[in-house]
Design a protein around this motif. Structure first.
Motif, mmCIF file in Angstrom:
data_model
loop_
_atom_site.group_PDB
_atom_site.id
_atom_site.type_symbol
_atom_site.label_atom_id
_atom_site.label_comp_id
_atom_site.label_asym_id
_atom_site.label_seq_id
_atom_site.Cartn_x
_atom_site.Cartn_y
_atom_site.Cartn_z
ATOM 1 N N ILE A 1 -14.213 80.392 -39.794
ATOM 2 C CA ILE A 1 -12.845 80.821 -40.094
ATOM 3 C C ILE A 1 -12.806 81.216 -41.568
ATOM 4 O O ILE A 1 -13.005 80.385 -42.446
ATOM 5 C CB ILE A 1 -11.808 79.726 -39.794
ATOM 6 C CG1 ILE A 1 -11.864 79.355 -38.304
ATOM 7 C CG2 ILE A 1 -10.413 80.200 -40.182
ATOM 8 C CD1 ILE A 1 -10.792 78.386 -37.855
ATOM 9 N N HIS A 2 -12.563 82.490 -41.818
ATOM 10 C CA HIS A 2 -12.663 83.057 -43.169
ATOM 11 C C HIS A 2 -11.293 83.454 -43.715
ATOM 12 O O HIS A 2 -10.691 84.423 -43.256
ATOM 13 C CB HIS A 2 -13.572 84.298 -43.116
ATOM 14 C CG HIS A 2 -13.569 85.094 -44.379
ATOM 15 N ND1 HIS A 2 -13.238 86.434 -44.418
ATOM 16 C CD2 HIS A 2 -13.841 84.732 -45.661
ATOM 17 C CE1 HIS A 2 -13.321 86.864 -45.662
ATOM 18 N NE2 HIS A 2 -13.674 85.861 -46.438
ATOM 19 N N PRO A 3 -10.775 82.727 -44.705
ATOM 20 C CA PRO A 3 -9.521 83.129 -45.347
ATOM 21 C C PRO A 3 -9.751 84.414 -46.153
ATOM 22 O O PRO A 3 -10.628 84.466 -47.011
ATOM 23 C CB PRO A 3 -9.191 81.950 -46.273
ATOM 24 C CG PRO A 3 -9.985 80.788 -45.721
ATOM 25 C CD PRO A 3 -11.243 81.408 -45.206
ATOM 26 N N ILE A 4 -8.966 85.435 -45.872
ATOM 27 C CA ILE A 4 -9.175 86.741 -46.496
ATOM 28 C C ILE A 4 -8.396 86.797 -47.808
ATOM 29 O O ILE A 4 -7.314 87.392 -47.898
ATOM 30 C CB ILE A 4 -8.753 87.874 -45.545
ATOM 31 C CG1 ILE A 4 -9.446 87.698 -44.179
ATOM 32 C CG2 ILE A 4 -9.122 89.246 -46.130
ATOM 33 C CD1 ILE A 4 -8.974 88.668 -43.123
ATOM 34 N N ARG A 5 -8.952 86.141 -48.822
ATOM 35 C CA ARG A 5 -8.342 86.145 -50.144
ATOM 36 C C ARG A 5 -9.319 85.575 -51.160
ATOM 37 O O ARG A 5 -10.343 84.995 -50.799
ATOM 38 C CB ARG A 5 -7.042 85.336 -50.167
ATOM 39 C CG ARG A 5 -7.215 83.852 -49.916
ATOM 40 C CD ARG A 5 -5.897 83.123 -50.088
ATOM 41 N NE ARG A 5 -5.315 83.384 -51.382
ATOM 42 C CZ ARG A 5 -3.997 83.307 -51.648
ATOM 43 N NH1 ARG A 5 -3.150 82.982 -50.685
ATOM 44 N NH2 ARG A 5 -3.529 83.552 -52.855
ATOM 45 N N SER A 6 -8.989 85.731 -52.424
ATOM 46 C CA SER A 6 -9.817 85.184 -53.494
ATOM 47 C C SER A 6 -9.430 83.737 -53.766
ATOM 48 O O SER A 6 -8.249 83.378 -53.734
ATOM 49 C CB SER A 6 -9.638 86.008 -54.768
ATOM 50 O OG SER A 6 -10.213 85.354 -55.878
ATOM 51 N N PHE A 7 -10.432 82.906 -54.052
ATOM 52 C CA PHE A 7 -10.198 81.500 -54.376
ATOM 53 C C PHE A 7 -10.558 81.207 -55.832
ATOM 54 O O PHE A 7 -10.964 80.097 -56.172
ATOM 55 C CB PHE A 7 -11.022 80.598 -53.455
ATOM 56 C CG PHE A 7 -10.436 80.443 -52.082
ATOM 57 C CD1 PHE A 7 -9.690 79.331 -51.737
ATOM 58 C CD2 PHE A 7 -10.620 81.426 -51.131
ATOM 59 C CE1 PHE A 7 -9.140 79.181 -50.472
ATOM 60 C CE2 PHE A 7 -10.086 81.308 -49.851
ATOM 61 C CZ PHE A 7 -9.346 80.177 -49.520
ATOM 62 N N ALA A 8 -10.385 82.204 -56.698
ATOM 63 C CA ALA A 8 -10.794 82.053 -58.097
ATOM 64 C C ALA A 8 -10.111 80.868 -58.767
ATOM 65 O O ALA A 8 -10.730 80.146 -59.556
ATOM 66 C CB ALA A 8 -10.510 83.338 -58.869
ATOM 67 N N VAL A 9 -8.829 80.656 -58.458
ATOM 68 C CA VAL A 9 -8.069 79.547 -59.061
ATOM 69 C C VAL A 9 -7.488 78.706 -57.929
ATOM 70 O O VAL A 9 -6.422 79.028 -57.393
ATOM 71 C CB VAL A 9 -6.942 80.069 -59.978
ATOM 72 C CG1 VAL A 9 -6.237 78.897 -60.673
ATOM 73 C CG2 VAL A 9 -7.490 81.037 -61.022
ATOM 74 N N PRO A 10 -8.166 77.621 -57.532
ATOM 75 C CA PRO A 10 -7.722 76.819 -56.390
ATOM 76 C C PRO A 10 -6.266 76.353 -56.471
ATOM 77 O O PRO A 10 -5.561 76.347 -55.453
ATOM 78 C CB PRO A 10 -8.690 75.628 -56.412
ATOM 79 C CG PRO A 10 -9.943 76.193 -57.003
ATOM 80 C CD PRO A 10 -9.469 77.139 -58.065
ATOM 81 N N GLN A 11 -5.810 75.957 -57.647
ATOM 82 C CA GLN A 11 -4.433 75.487 -57.787
ATOM 83 C C GLN A 11 -3.438 76.568 -57.366
ATOM 84 O O GLN A 11 -2.492 76.299 -56.620
ATOM 85 C CB GLN A 11 -4.173 75.078 -59.239
ATOM 86 C CG GLN A 11 -2.740 74.622 -59.519
ATOM 87 C CD GLN A 11 -2.394 73.307 -58.864
ATOM 88 O OE1 GLN A 11 -3.232 72.406 -58.785
ATOM 89 N NE2 GLN A 11 -1.165 73.176 -58.378
ATOM 90 N N GLN A 12 -3.673 77.787 -57.814
ATOM 91 C CA GLN A 12 -2.774 78.892 -57.465
ATOM 92 C C GLN A 12 -2.841 79.222 -55.979
ATOM 93 O O GLN A 12 -1.812 79.485 -55.340
ATOM 94 C CB GLN A 12 -3.111 80.131 -58.293
ATOM 95 C CG GLN A 12 -2.814 79.987 -59.777
ATOM 96 C CD GLN A 12 -3.136 81.244 -60.554
ATOM 97 O OE1 GLN A 12 -3.481 82.276 -59.985
ATOM 98 N NE2 GLN A 12 -3.039 81.174 -61.872
ATOM 99 N N VAL A 13 -4.058 79.211 -55.423
ATOM 100 C CA VAL A 13 -4.204 79.504 -53.994
ATOM 101 C C VAL A 13 -3.493 78.446 -53.161
ATOM 102 O O VAL A 13 -2.809 78.769 -52.179
ATOM 103 C CB VAL A 13 -5.689 79.582 -53.601
ATOM 104 C CG1 VAL A 13 -5.819 79.889 -52.115
ATOM 105 C CG2 VAL A 13 -6.405 80.656 -54.407
#
Length: 301
Positions: free
Chosen positions: A141-153
């Motif tokens: 299961i692949h979330p289609i987004r960037s995880f550069a900043v976990p807190q923001q995500v």
């Protein structure tokens, strides 16, 4: 839910926790808990979609940092020290997923009814063959987004699209868990996983590269780098908004859409003189844009 003799573990437990009077969330352990693992772990802990048991990272320090971010989870020193969980997320880097899964299976932590999944966009659930060999259900299961900043995500995850494929038994448990944190699931074909991920690269990574190329061209034309980005921003945002609203063909503008191939030829020559390798890119995009322009002319999406 009646399980077979070899699946009295997770299969029966998951049925009880989802449909019985003593409803409880499935237990989850995370292997390779980096940015993606931390973000999902925190969301699932807060939503109580999963009960987090253990975190196994390369170092105890990084596992402890992950636990602190999530607000739950014990640090595991090895695969052997992992407690038996209903679900295992292998969130390690792509080149380590198969090895981590094999180590998990070799440690005797899997049985019929166990669930193992990963979140790689580039790899399919076949990377988890070692788990399948031990009777576990597997999925990707692949979330289609960037995880550069976990807190923001974590704060803005609701609405995130996730491409999913795998065994029905795994998806039956993972689907509701992802839905509980606001994800929107889209089914993908396992055999087309690489092409699916290439689409995301075109939409994300290569878009950034094109912005860089456009900025460099503006700079070569005498525009300051910071100002160049300001010139690009409205072109990019308005073009993207129109493409999403009208569809790519209807949104297309510019010399090729107008049939002004003389301008295209002059631009190609200018780019060729400036940077030949970029001229090749310009030529390829011109050919694709010509096809898009023909679709626009014929009223096709």
């Amino acid at each position: 839910m009646a399980g077979t003799a070899g699946s009295a573990g997770a299969t029966g437990q998951l049925g009880a926790m989802q449909g019985g009077s003593e409803r409880r969330p499935p237990t989850l352990s995370i292997i390779g808990c980096g940015k993606v693992g931390r973000t999902l772990g925190r969301l699932w802990h807060d939503s109580r979609a999963f009960s987090l048991l253990d975190i196994l990272n390369r170092t105890a320090a990084s596992a402890q940092e992950a636990s602190a971010f999530i607000g739950a989870g014990s640090v595991a020193a090895s695969y052997g020290s992992l407690r038996s969980a209903d679900v295992y997320l292998v969130a390690a880097g792509d080149d380590q997923i198969a090895a981590c899964c094999s180590a998990l299976a070799a440690a005797g932590k899997l049985q019929p009814g166990s669930i193992v999944f990963h979140c790689s966009g580039a790899l399919s659930s076949l990377e988890l063959a070692a788990a399948s060999d031990h009777g576990a259900a597997v999925a990707s299961i692949h979330p289609i987004r960037s995880f550069a900043v976990p807190q923001q995500v974590a704060e803005h995850f609701t609405g995130t699209w996730c491409g999913c494929e795998g065994d029905a038994a795994a998806l039956a448990v993972l689907g509701p868990a992802f839905s509980a944190i606001g994800a929107q699931l889209v089914d993908i074909r396992r055999e087309q996983k690489t092409l699916y991920h290439a689409a995301a690269v075109f939409a994300s990574n290569y878009q950034v590269t094109l912005i860089d190329v456009a900025q460099q061209a503006y700079v070569a034309a005498g525009i300051a780098p910071e100002l160049a980005l300001q010139l690009i921003a409205p072109l990019l945002s308005e073009s993207a908004a129109n493409a999403f609203r009208l569809g790519p063909a209807a949104a297309l503008t510019g010399p090729i859409a107008r049939g002004d191939m003389a301008t295209v030829a002059r631009q190609y020559q200018a780019v060729q003189e400036w940077r030949p390798q970029v001229a090749g890119l310009y030529q390829q995009f011109a050919a694709l844009t010509a096809d898009l322009a023909l679709r626009k002319k014929n009223g096709k999406p």
